[in-house]
Scaffold this motif. Structure first.
Motif, PDB file in Angstrom:
ATOM      1  N   ALA A  29       0.818  -1.217   0.000  1.00 16.84           N
ATOM      2  CA  ALA A  29       0.000   0.000   0.000  1.00 16.84           C
ATOM      3  C   ALA A  29       0.848   1.261   0.000  1.00 16.84           C
ATOM      4  CB  ALA A  29      -0.937  -0.002   1.208  1.00 16.84           C
ATOM      5  N   ARG A  30       2.116   1.152   0.421  1.00 16.74           N
ATOM      6  CA  ARG A  30       3.010   2.322   0.439  1.00 16.74           C
ATOM      7  C   ARG A  30       3.765   2.504  -0.877  1.00 16.74           C
ATOM      8  NH1 ARG A  30       4.269   0.377   5.830  1.00 16.74           N
ATOM      9  NH2 ARG A  30       6.209  -0.538   5.016  1.00 16.74           N
ATOM     10  N   HIS A  31       3.543   1.648  -1.841  1.00 16.98           N
ATOM     11  CA  HIS A  31       4.232   1.771  -3.129  1.00 16.98           C
ATOM     12  C   HIS A  31       3.927   3.147  -3.734  1.00 16.98           C
ATOM     13  CE1 HIS A  31       5.263   1.059  -7.350  1.00 16.98           C
ATOM     14  NE2 HIS A  31       5.964   0.005  -6.947  1.00 16.98           N
ATOM     15  N   PRO A  32       4.909   3.808  -4.355  1.00 11.20           N
ATOM     16  CA  PRO A  32       4.673   5.158  -4.909  1.00 11.20           C
ATOM     17  C   PRO A  32       3.495   5.246  -5.862  1.00 11.20           C
ATOM     18  CG  PRO A  32       7.015   4.659  -4.914  1.00 11.20           C
ATOM     19  CD  PRO A  32       6.323   3.397  -4.501  1.00 11.20           C
ATOM     20  N   GLN A  33       3.193   4.175  -6.587  1.00  7.16           N
ATOM     21  CA  GLN A  33       2.087   4.212  -7.539  1.00  7.16           C
ATOM     22  C   GLN A  33       0.738   3.914  -6.893  1.00  7.16           C
ATOM     23  OE1 GLN A  33       3.059   1.759 -10.959  1.00  7.16           O
ATOM     24  NE2 GLN A  33       5.183   2.481 -10.940  1.00  7.16           N
ATOM     25  N   VAL A  34       0.748   3.661  -5.600  1.00  4.59           N
ATOM     26  CA  VAL A  34      -0.489   3.352  -4.874  1.00  4.59           C
ATOM     27  C   VAL A  34      -0.753   4.371  -3.780  1.00  4.59           C
ATOM     28  CG1 VAL A  34      -1.687   1.588  -3.499  1.00  4.59           C
ATOM     29  CG2 VAL A  34      -0.118   0.887  -5.326  1.00  4.59           C
ATOM     30  N   ARG A  35       0.289   5.013  -3.290  1.00  2.83           N
ATOM     31  CA  ARG A  35       0.230   5.798  -2.061  1.00  2.83           C
ATOM     32  C   ARG A  35      -0.860   6.870  -2.076  1.00  2.83           C
ATOM     33  NH1 ARG A  35       5.742   7.913  -1.348  1.00  2.83           N
ATOM     34  NH2 ARG A  35       6.295   5.718  -1.045  1.00  2.83           N
ATOM     35  N   GLY A  36      -1.209   7.399  -3.222  1.00  5.83           N
ATOM     36  CA  GLY A  36      -2.218   8.456  -3.266  1.00  5.83           C
ATOM     37  C   GLY A  36      -3.640   7.957  -3.170  1.00  5.83           C
ATOM     38  N   LEU A  37      -3.853   6.657  -3.160  1.00  2.00           N
ATOM     39  CA  LEU A  37      -5.201   6.090  -3.114  1.00  2.00           C
ATOM     40  C   LEU A  37      -5.477   5.460  -1.754  1.00  2.00           C
ATOM     41  CD1 LEU A  37      -5.307   4.277  -6.588  1.00  2.00           C
ATOM     42  CD2 LEU A  37      -6.353   6.465  -5.984  1.00  2.00           C
ATOM     43  N   PRO A  38      -6.700   5.541  -1.282  1.00  2.00           N
ATOM     44  CA  PRO A  38      -7.030   4.857  -0.026  1.00  2.00           C
ATOM     45  C   PRO A  38      -7.026   3.346  -0.213  1.00  2.00           C
ATOM     46  CG  PRO A  38      -9.003   5.838  -0.996  1.00  2.00           C
ATOM     47  CD  PRO A  38      -7.850   6.307  -1.826  1.00  2.00           C
ATOM     48  N   VAL A  39      -6.369   2.641   0.710  1.00  2.00           N
ATOM     49  CA  VAL A  39      -6.308   1.177   0.682  1.00  2.00           C
ATOM     50  C   VAL A  39      -6.847   0.656   2.000  1.00  2.00           C
ATOM     51  CG1 VAL A  39      -4.856  -0.864   0.459  1.00  2.00           C
ATOM     52  CG2 VAL A  39      -4.285   1.211  -0.835  1.00  2.00           C
ATOM     53  N   ASP A 104      -2.176 -16.853   4.927  1.00  2.00           N
ATOM     54  CA  ASP A 104      -0.894 -17.557   4.998  1.00  2.00           C
ATOM     55  C   ASP A 104       0.025 -17.180   3.846  1.00  2.00           C
ATOM     56  OD1 ASP A 104      -2.238 -18.776   2.906  1.00  2.00           O
ATOM     57  OD2 ASP A 104      -1.606 -20.808   3.436  1.00  2.00           O
ATOM     58  N   SER A 105      -0.245 -16.033   3.202  1.00  2.00           N
ATOM     59  CA  SER A 105       0.492 -15.629   2.016  1.00  2.00           C
ATOM     60  C   SER A 105       1.122 -14.253   2.198  1.00  2.00           C
ATOM     61  CB  SER A 105      -0.440 -15.613   0.795  1.00  2.00           C
ATOM     62  OG  SER A 105      -0.988 -16.910   0.578  1.00  2.00           O
ATOM     63  N   VAL A 106       2.178 -13.995   1.423  1.00  2.00           N
ATOM     64  CA  VAL A 106       2.914 -12.733   1.497  1.00  2.00           C
ATOM     65  C   VAL A 106       3.013 -12.154   0.095  1.00  2.00           C
ATOM     66  CG1 VAL A 106       5.130 -11.658   2.051  1.00  2.00           C
ATOM     67  CG2 VAL A 106       4.224 -13.468   3.526  1.00  2.00           C
ATOM     68  N   VAL A 107       2.412 -10.984  -0.102  1.00  2.00           N
ATOM     69  CA  VAL A 107       2.404 -10.375  -1.429  1.00  2.00           C
ATOM     70  C   VAL A 107       3.690  -9.588  -1.644  1.00  2.00           C
ATOM     71  CG1 VAL A 107      -0.116 -10.204  -1.306  1.00  2.00           C
ATOM     72  CG2 VAL A 107       1.287  -8.193  -0.765  1.00  2.00           C
ATOM     73  N   PRO A 108       4.131  -9.423  -2.902  1.00  4.26           N
ATOM     74  CA  PRO A 108       5.307  -8.597  -3.174  1.00  4.26           C
ATOM     75  C   PRO A 108       4.995  -7.115  -3.031  1.00  4.26           C
ATOM     76  CG  PRO A 108       4.375  -9.410  -5.225  1.00  4.26           C
ATOM     77  CD  PRO A 108       3.604 -10.075  -4.118  1.00  4.26           C
ATOM     78  N   ALA A 109       6.033  -6.309  -2.900  1.00  7.15           N
ATOM     79  CA  ALA A 109       5.845  -4.871  -2.666  1.00  7.15           C
ATOM     80  C   ALA A 109       5.101  -4.199  -3.805  1.00  7.15           C
ATOM     81  CB  ALA A 109       7.203  -4.208  -2.443  1.00  7.15           C
ATOM     82  N   GLY A 110       5.267  -4.682  -5.025  1.00  7.35           N
ATOM     83  CA  GLY A 110       4.606  -4.056  -6.169  1.00  7.35           C
ATOM     84  C   GLY A 110       3.279  -4.682  -6.537  1.00  7.35           C
ATOM     85  N   TRP A 111       2.736  -5.505  -5.666  1.00  6.95           N
ATOM     86  CA  TRP A 111       1.526  -6.280  -5.980  1.00  6.95           C
ATOM     87  C   TRP A 111       0.352  -5.388  -6.377  1.00  6.95           C
ATOM     88  CZ3 TRP A 111      -2.958  -7.826  -2.702  1.00  6.95           C
ATOM     89  CH2 TRP A 111      -3.623  -8.959  -3.190  1.00  6.95           C
ATOM     90  N   LEU A 112       0.000  -4.442  -5.560  1.00  6.17           N
ATOM     91  CA  LEU A 112      -1.126  -3.561  -5.864  1.00  6.17           C
ATOM     92  C   LEU A 112      -0.809  -2.617  -7.019  1.00  6.17           C
ATOM     93  CD1 LEU A 112      -2.323  -2.706  -2.243  1.00  6.17           C
ATOM     94  CD2 LEU A 112      -3.428  -4.253  -3.877  1.00  6.17           C
ATOM     95  N   ALA A 113       0.411  -2.132  -7.087  1.00  3.91           N
ATOM     96  CA  ALA A 113       0.801  -1.209  -8.151  1.00  3.91           C
ATOM     97  C   ALA A 113       0.645  -1.866  -9.519  1.00  3.91           C
ATOM     98  CB  ALA A 113       2.233  -0.735  -7.950  1.00  3.91           C
ATOM     99  N   ARG A 114       1.085  -3.120  -9.645  1.00  3.88           N
ATOM    100  CA  ARG A 114       0.968  -3.806 -10.931  1.00  3.88           C
ATOM    101  C   ARG A 114      -0.490  -4.087 -11.273  1.00  3.88           C
ATOM    102  NH1 ARG A 114       5.521  -6.851  -8.628  1.00  3.88           N
ATOM    103  NH2 ARG A 114       7.450  -6.015  -9.503  1.00  3.88           N
ATOM    104  N   GLN A 115      -1.285  -4.397 -10.272  1.00  4.47           N
ATOM    105  CA  GLN A 115      -2.712  -4.597 -10.529  1.00  4.47           C
ATOM    106  C   GLN A 115      -3.355  -3.311 -11.045  1.00  4.47           C
ATOM    107  OE1 GLN A 115      -4.669  -6.184  -7.085  1.00  4.47           O
ATOM    108  NE2 GLN A 115      -3.328  -7.976  -6.963  1.00  4.47           N
ATOM    109  N   LEU A 116      -3.009  -2.189 -10.446  1.00  2.63           N
ATOM    110  CA  LEU A 116      -3.566  -0.917 -10.897  1.00  2.63           C
ATOM    111  C   LEU A 116      -3.157  -0.605 -12.329  1.00  2.63           C
ATOM    112  CD1 LEU A 116      -3.185   1.360  -7.735  1.00  2.63           C
ATOM    113  CD2 LEU A 116      -5.299   0.416  -8.704  1.00  2.63           C
ATOM    114  N   ALA A 117      -1.936  -0.969 -12.702  1.00  3.77           N
ATOM    115  CA  ALA A 117      -1.499  -0.755 -14.085  1.00  3.77           C
ATOM    116  C   ALA A 117      -2.345  -1.577 -15.040  1.00  3.77           C
ATOM    117  CB  ALA A 117      -0.021  -1.105 -14.228  1.00  3.77           C
ATOM    118  N   HIS A 118      -2.651  -2.812 -14.668  1.00  3.63           N
ATOM    119  CA  HIS A 118      -3.521  -3.641 -15.514  1.00  3.63           C
ATOM    120  C   HIS A 118      -4.933  -3.057 -15.585  1.00  3.63           C
ATOM    121  CE1 HIS A 118      -0.482  -6.608 -16.156  1.00  3.63           C
ATOM    122  NE2 HIS A 118      -0.454  -7.031 -14.907  1.00  3.63           N
ATOM    123  N   ALA A 119      -5.428  -2.569 -14.462  1.00  4.98           N
ATOM    124  CA  ALA A 119      -6.757  -1.952 -14.460  1.00  4.98           C
ATOM    125  C   ALA A 119      -6.791  -0.733 -15.376  1.00  4.98           C
ATOM    126  CB  ALA A 119      -7.155  -1.566 -13.035  1.00  4.98           C
TER     127      ALA A 119
END
Length: 236
Positions: A29-39, A104-119
């Motif tokens: 959620a702190r990724h630069p490409q996500v930080r401006g959006l509420p998570v 039981d899972s650990v997402v990568p730091a860019g997980w949400l950022a890459r999803q937003l790019a696809h969206a």
């Protein structure tokens, strides 16, 4: 345009691993490409008898508690809560991105950022892969067997898998497809099949994998844990 994100985490007696999951989501959620959006991170504690709920609260997650003992129902409750509160705030469902992982899972730091790019590129859903980093308790050769039997074409960045641990969907598409069914296993595959059948563009990618547990006490019969147990019987 996506204006908010909600991450849904179903959890049943996951006190041991939930903290690591939530720490990884905070990083994403702190990724630069996500930080401006509420998570929002929403933990759905389902029929828990341990400290799962306390750990969710201590980590700043929204907590919903249910007694269904059913992962499909838990995903649906969390998703519907996120969507209903978004609508109540006056935003349309097309503005909300629903990301799903497991406790039981650990997402990568860019997980949400890459999803937003696809969206932003027009995809209504993103279906990712998983990998295992800790094979403790499994026989020698289990990791190699996993690599042989977990089919994916990295060159084409396509794969046939669907995992609730690495799945995201725009909320209007989620609702149009009927949402998660209350299934003990396969609720993720059923949703993706409904999305594809309805013509929603679904991005399958190997480039944003989530690390997941290889524990030997699977929570759901017929799920990923049973797949790993099966590998133990065919290792050299």
């Amino acid at each position: 345009m996506i204006r908010a994100l909600a991450v849904i985490v179903p959890a049943r007696d996951e006190a041991e691993l939930l903290g690591g999951c939530l720490a990884a989501l905070r990083r994403a959620a702190r990724h630069p490409q996500v930080r401006g959006l509420p998570v929002r991170v929403i933990v759905v504690a389902d029929a828990c008898t341990d400290a799962t709920a306390d750990i969710a609260r201590r980590n700043g997650a929204e907590l919903l508690e249910i007694t269904e003992a059913n992962v499909g129902a838990a995903r649906a409750v969390g998703s519907d809560h996120a969507l209903d509160t978004t609508l109540a705030a006056g935003s349309g469902p097309g503005s909300l991105w629903l990301a799903h992982t497991d406790a039981d899972s650990v997402v990568p730091a860019g997980w949400l950022a890459r999803q937003l790019a696809h969206a932003a590129a027009g995809w209504h859903a993103v279906v990712g892969t998983v990998h295992v980093t800790d094979w403790t308790g499994h026989p020698d050769g289990a990791a190699a067997a996993f690599r042989r039997h977990y089919r994916q074409d990295r060159a084409a960045a396509w794969h046939p898998h669907v995992h609730g641990a690495n799945l995201a969907v725009r909320a209007d598409a989620y609702r149009a497809a009927g949402g998660f069914e209350p299934l003990a296993v396969g609720e993720d595959r059923t949703l993706v099949a409904a999305l594809e059948a309805a013509g929603h563009p679904v991005k399958r990618t190997t480039r944003n994998p989530v690390a997941t547990s290889a524990r030997r006490d699977p929570r759901a019969r017929g799920g990923f844990g049973d797949f790993l147990q099966g590998l133990d019987t065919i290792t050299p």
